[in-house]
Design a protein around this motif. Structure first.
Motif, PDB file in Angstrom:
ATOM      1  N   GLU A   1     -65.806 -83.590  22.764  1.00 49.29           N
ATOM      2  CA  GLU A   1     -64.523 -83.699  23.452  1.00 49.29           C
ATOM      3  C   GLU A   1     -63.824 -82.355  23.423  1.00 49.29           C
ATOM      4  OE1 GLU A   1     -62.145 -86.786  21.814  1.00 49.29           O
ATOM      5  OE2 GLU A   1     -63.511 -88.362  22.457  1.00 49.29           O
ATOM      6  N   CYS A   2     -63.152 -82.049  24.510  1.00 55.52           N
ATOM      7  CA  CYS A   2     -62.411 -80.792  24.606  1.00 55.52           C
ATOM      8  C   CYS A   2     -61.150 -80.900  23.746  1.00 55.52           C
ATOM      9  CB  CYS A   2     -62.044 -80.509  26.059  1.00 55.52           C
ATOM     10  SG  CYS A   2     -61.089 -78.995  26.287  1.00 55.52           S
ATOM     11  N   ASP A   3     -60.986 -79.960  22.843  1.00 53.49           N
ATOM     12  CA  ASP A   3     -59.822 -79.965  21.954  1.00 53.49           C
ATOM     13  C   ASP A   3     -58.548 -79.517  22.674  1.00 53.49           C
ATOM     14  OD1 ASP A   3     -61.175 -80.883  19.706  1.00 53.49           O
ATOM     15  OD2 ASP A   3     -61.777 -78.854  19.126  1.00 53.49           O
ATOM     16  N   LYS A   4     -58.686 -78.647  23.647  1.00 57.19           N
ATOM     17  CA  LYS A   4     -57.508 -78.100  24.317  1.00 57.19           C
ATOM     18  C   LYS A   4     -56.751 -79.162  25.110  1.00 57.19           C
ATOM     19  CE  LYS A   4     -55.925 -74.292  27.167  1.00 57.19           C
ATOM     20  NZ  LYS A   4     -56.314 -73.144  27.969  1.00 57.19           N
ATOM     21  N   CYS A   5     -57.476 -80.035  25.804  1.00 55.62           N
ATOM     22  CA  CYS A   5     -56.832 -81.054  26.648  1.00 55.62           C
ATOM     23  C   CYS A   5     -56.964 -82.463  26.070  1.00 55.62           C
ATOM     24  CB  CYS A   5     -57.410 -81.021  28.055  1.00 55.62           C
ATOM     25  SG  CYS A   5     -59.150 -81.490  28.178  1.00 55.62           S
ATOM     26  N   GLN A   6     -57.516 -82.601  24.874  1.00 57.09           N
ATOM     27  CA  GLN A   6     -57.764 -83.897  24.233  1.00 57.09           C
ATOM     28  C   GLN A   6     -58.596 -84.812  25.138  1.00 57.09           C
ATOM     29  OE1 GLN A   6     -54.367 -82.618  23.884  1.00 57.09           O
ATOM     30  NE2 GLN A   6     -55.122 -81.797  21.968  1.00 57.09           N
ATOM     31  N   ALA A   7     -59.584 -84.251  25.774  1.00 52.39           N
ATOM     32  CA  ALA A   7     -60.553 -84.953  26.627  1.00 52.39           C
ATOM     33  C   ALA A   7     -59.926 -85.561  27.873  1.00 52.39           C
ATOM     34  CB  ALA A   7     -61.313 -86.014  25.837  1.00 52.39           C
TER      35      ALA A   7
ATOM     36  N   CYS B   1     -57.817 -78.068  32.974  1.00 49.81           N
ATOM     37  CA  CYS B   1     -58.084 -77.400  31.702  1.00 49.81           C
ATOM     38  C   CYS B   1     -59.055 -76.238  31.928  1.00 49.81           C
ATOM     39  CB  CYS B   1     -58.664 -78.391  30.697  1.00 49.81           C
ATOM     40  SG  CYS B   1     -59.087 -77.659  29.111  1.00 49.81           S
ATOM     41  N   GLY B   2     -58.717 -75.094  31.373  1.00 49.84           N
ATOM     42  CA  GLY B   2     -59.556 -73.910  31.534  1.00 49.84           C
ATOM     43  C   GLY B   2     -60.756 -73.887  30.604  1.00 49.84           C
ATOM     44  N   GLU B   3     -60.737 -74.697  29.561  1.00 49.07           N
ATOM     45  CA  GLU B   3     -61.859 -74.734  28.615  1.00 49.07           C
ATOM     46  C   GLU B   3     -63.003 -75.601  29.137  1.00 49.07           C
ATOM     47  OE1 GLU B   3     -62.321 -73.304  25.432  1.00 49.07           O
ATOM     48  OE2 GLU B   3     -60.644 -72.033  26.042  1.00 49.07           O
ATOM     49  N   CYS B   4     -62.670 -76.808  29.599  1.00 48.51           N
ATOM     50  CA  CYS B   4     -63.715 -77.752  30.030  1.00 48.51           C
ATOM     51  C   CYS B   4     -63.787 -77.869  31.553  1.00 48.51           C
ATOM     52  CB  CYS B   4     -63.464 -79.128  29.420  1.00 48.51           C
ATOM     53  SG  CYS B   4     -61.951 -79.927  30.005  1.00 48.51           S
ATOM     54  N   TYR B   5     -62.926 -77.153  32.271  1.00 55.08           N
ATOM     55  CA  TYR B   5     -62.875 -77.162  33.738  1.00 55.08           C
ATOM     56  C   TYR B   5     -62.650 -78.560  34.304  1.00 55.08           C
ATOM     57  CZ  TYR B   5     -64.702 -72.523  32.917  1.00 55.08           C
ATOM     58  OH  TYR B   5     -64.860 -71.246  32.449  1.00 55.08           O
ATOM     59  N   GLY B   6     -61.821 -79.347  33.598  1.00 54.41           N
ATOM     60  CA  GLY B   6     -61.430 -80.663  34.086  1.00 54.41           C
ATOM     61  C   GLY B   6     -62.380 -81.793  33.746  1.00 54.41           C
ATOM     62  N   LYS B   7     -63.463 -81.516  33.042  1.00 50.86           N
ATOM     63  CA  LYS B   7     -64.428 -82.568  32.703  1.00 50.86           C
ATOM     64  C   LYS B   7     -63.992 -83.391  31.500  1.00 50.86           C
ATOM     65  CE  LYS B   7     -67.583 -79.496  32.351  1.00 50.86           C
ATOM     66  NZ  LYS B   7     -68.809 -78.746  32.088  1.00 50.86           N
ATOM     67  N   GLY B   8     -63.242 -82.795  30.581  1.00 53.90           N
ATOM     68  CA  GLY B   8     -62.830 -83.493  29.372  1.00 53.90           C
ATOM     69  C   GLY B   8     -63.816 -83.328  28.227  1.00 53.90           C
ATOM     70  N   TRP B   9     -64.950 -82.698  28.495  1.00 53.74           N
ATOM     71  CA  TRP B   9     -65.939 -82.459  27.450  1.00 53.74           C
ATOM     72  C   TRP B   9     -66.547 -81.077  27.634  1.00 53.74           C
ATOM     73  CZ3 TRP B   9     -70.726 -81.427  29.405  1.00 53.74           C
ATOM     74  CH2 TRP B   9     -71.017 -81.917  30.685  1.00 53.74           C
ATOM     75  N   MET B  10     -67.126 -80.602  26.556  1.00 53.79           N
ATOM     76  CA  MET B  10     -67.816 -79.318  26.577  1.00 53.79           C
ATOM     77  C   MET B  10     -69.174 -79.488  25.905  1.00 53.79           C
ATOM     78  SD  MET B  10     -64.563 -77.014  25.338  1.00 53.79           S
ATOM     79  CE  MET B  10     -65.599 -75.855  24.569  1.00 53.79           C
TER      80      MET B  10
ATOM     81  N   GLY C   1     -58.937 -83.553  30.581  1.00 47.60           N
ATOM     82  CA  GLY C   1     -59.295 -82.716  31.727  1.00 47.60           C
ATOM     83  C   GLY C   1     -58.112 -81.960  32.304  1.00 47.60           C
ATOM     84  N   LYS C   2     -56.910 -82.271  31.850  1.00 51.42           N
ATOM     85  CA  LYS C   2     -55.707 -81.589  32.326  1.00 51.42           C
ATOM     86  C   LYS C   2     -54.864 -81.159  31.140  1.00 51.42           C
ATOM     87  CE  LYS C   2     -54.459 -82.838  36.862  1.00 51.42           C
ATOM     88  NZ  LYS C   2     -53.312 -83.151  37.659  1.00 51.42           N
ATOM     89  N   VAL C   3     -54.191 -80.029  31.311  1.00 57.39           N
ATOM     90  CA  VAL C   3     -53.233 -79.546  30.316  1.00 57.39           C
ATOM     91  C   VAL C   3     -51.864 -79.486  30.970  1.00 57.39           C
ATOM     92  CG1 VAL C   3     -54.871 -78.244  28.911  1.00 57.39           C
ATOM     93  CG2 VAL C   3     -53.801 -77.153  30.863  1.00 57.39           C
ATOM     94  N   SER C   4     -50.828 -79.552  30.159  1.00 55.15           N
ATOM     95  CA  SER C   4     -49.466 -79.503  30.664  1.00 55.15           C
ATOM     96  C   SER C   4     -49.190 -78.133  31.281  1.00 55.15           C
ATOM     97  CB  SER C   4     -48.488 -79.776  29.519  1.00 55.15           C
ATOM     98  OG  SER C   4     -47.174 -79.762  29.988  1.00 55.15           O
ATOM     99  N   CYS C   5     -48.471 -78.128  32.378  1.00 49.48           N
ATOM    100  CA  CYS C   5     -48.133 -76.882  33.080  1.00 49.48           C
ATOM    101  C   CYS C   5     -47.199 -76.059  32.200  1.00 49.48           C
ATOM    102  CB  CYS C   5     -47.467 -77.203  34.407  1.00 49.48           C
ATOM    103  SG  CYS C   5     -46.905 -75.739  35.320  1.00 49.48           S
ATOM    104  N   ALA C   6     -47.535 -74.802  32.001  1.00 50.07           N
ATOM    105  CA  ALA C   6     -46.720 -73.926  31.151  1.00 50.07           C
ATOM    106  C   ALA C   6     -45.424 -73.510  31.842  1.00 50.07           C
ATOM    107  CB  ALA C   6     -47.522 -72.686  30.774  1.00 50.07           C
ATOM    108  N   THR C   7     -45.395 -73.499  33.159  1.00 50.05           N
ATOM    109  CA  THR C   7     -44.200 -73.062  33.877  1.00 50.05           C
ATOM    110  C   THR C   7     -43.106 -74.120  33.833  1.00 50.05           C
ATOM    111  OG1 THR C   7     -45.588 -71.737  35.345  1.00 50.05           O
ATOM    112  CG2 THR C   7     -43.357 -72.190  36.091  1.00 50.05           C
ATOM    113  N   CYS C   8     -43.432 -75.353  34.171  1.00 49.56           N
ATOM    114  CA  CYS C   8     -42.418 -76.428  34.203  1.00 49.56           C
ATOM    115  C   CYS C   8     -42.477 -77.302  32.950  1.00 49.56           C
ATOM    116  CB  CYS C   8     -42.596 -77.293  35.437  1.00 49.56           C
ATOM    117  SG  CYS C   8     -44.106 -78.286  35.460  1.00 49.56           S
ATOM    118  N   GLU C   9     -43.414 -77.011  32.047  1.00 43.76           N
ATOM    119  CA  GLU C   9     -43.621 -77.762  30.815  1.00 43.76           C
ATOM    120  C   GLU C   9     -43.871 -79.249  31.070  1.00 43.76           C
ATOM    121  OE1 GLU C   9     -40.103 -76.679  28.662  1.00 43.76           O
ATOM    122  OE2 GLU C   9     -41.017 -74.834  27.945  1.00 43.76           O
TER     123      GLU C   9
END
Length: 131
Positions: A72-78, A26-35, A80-88
């Motif tokens: 908690e990071c809203d982008k990755c729902q805590a 995750c680019g928002e929390c850098y993989g920590k799951g929190w900000m 630490g990872k987000v789904s890959c945009a290329t392969c979804e």
């Protein structure tokens, strides 16, 4: 213009972006799951805005499972990872050759017999062929 896939050129490959994991850090929390809490700036207390004597726990992060001062990071729902945009998130991509086809219609006219009528009258004439 028409775009077509060339037959028998498709191949399934591991995603080059996430390297087959299906997710990215995750680019928002850098993989920590929190900000750090934006309301108290990670202090876990909010000042009353005055002299600073009355400091209450921050309303926004006081019940965080990551500790006070963290949200908690809203982008990755805590996670630490987000789904890959290329392969979804599927871990694979389909690669193929794509062909773009463009064409134009070219028409040509030819008057075979020499007539006493000017050629532009014949070219501009409308109607049906009688024979």
């Amino acid at each position: 213009v028409r775009v077509v896939t060339v037959p028998h050129t498709g191949v399934v490959k591991i995603c080059h972006k996430c390297r087959g994991s299906g997710g990215m850090t995750c680019g928002e929390c850098y993989g920590k799951g929190w900000m750090r809490c934006l309301h108290c700036h990670g202090d876990a207390y909010q000042s009353d805005g005055g002299a600073g004597l009355g400091r209450d726990r921050c309303y926004y992060c006081q019940h965080s499972k990551h500790g006070h001062g963290h949200m908690e990071c809203d982008k990755c729902q805590a996670k630490g990872k987000v789904s890959c945009a290329t392969c979804e998130g599927t871990t694979h991509i389909r690669s193929f050759i794509q062909l773009s086809i463009s064409w134009r219609v070219v028409t040509a006219e030819h008057i075979d017999t020499k007539l006493s009528i000017p050629e532009n009258f014949i070219r501009n004439a409308s109607g049906q062929v009688a024979f």
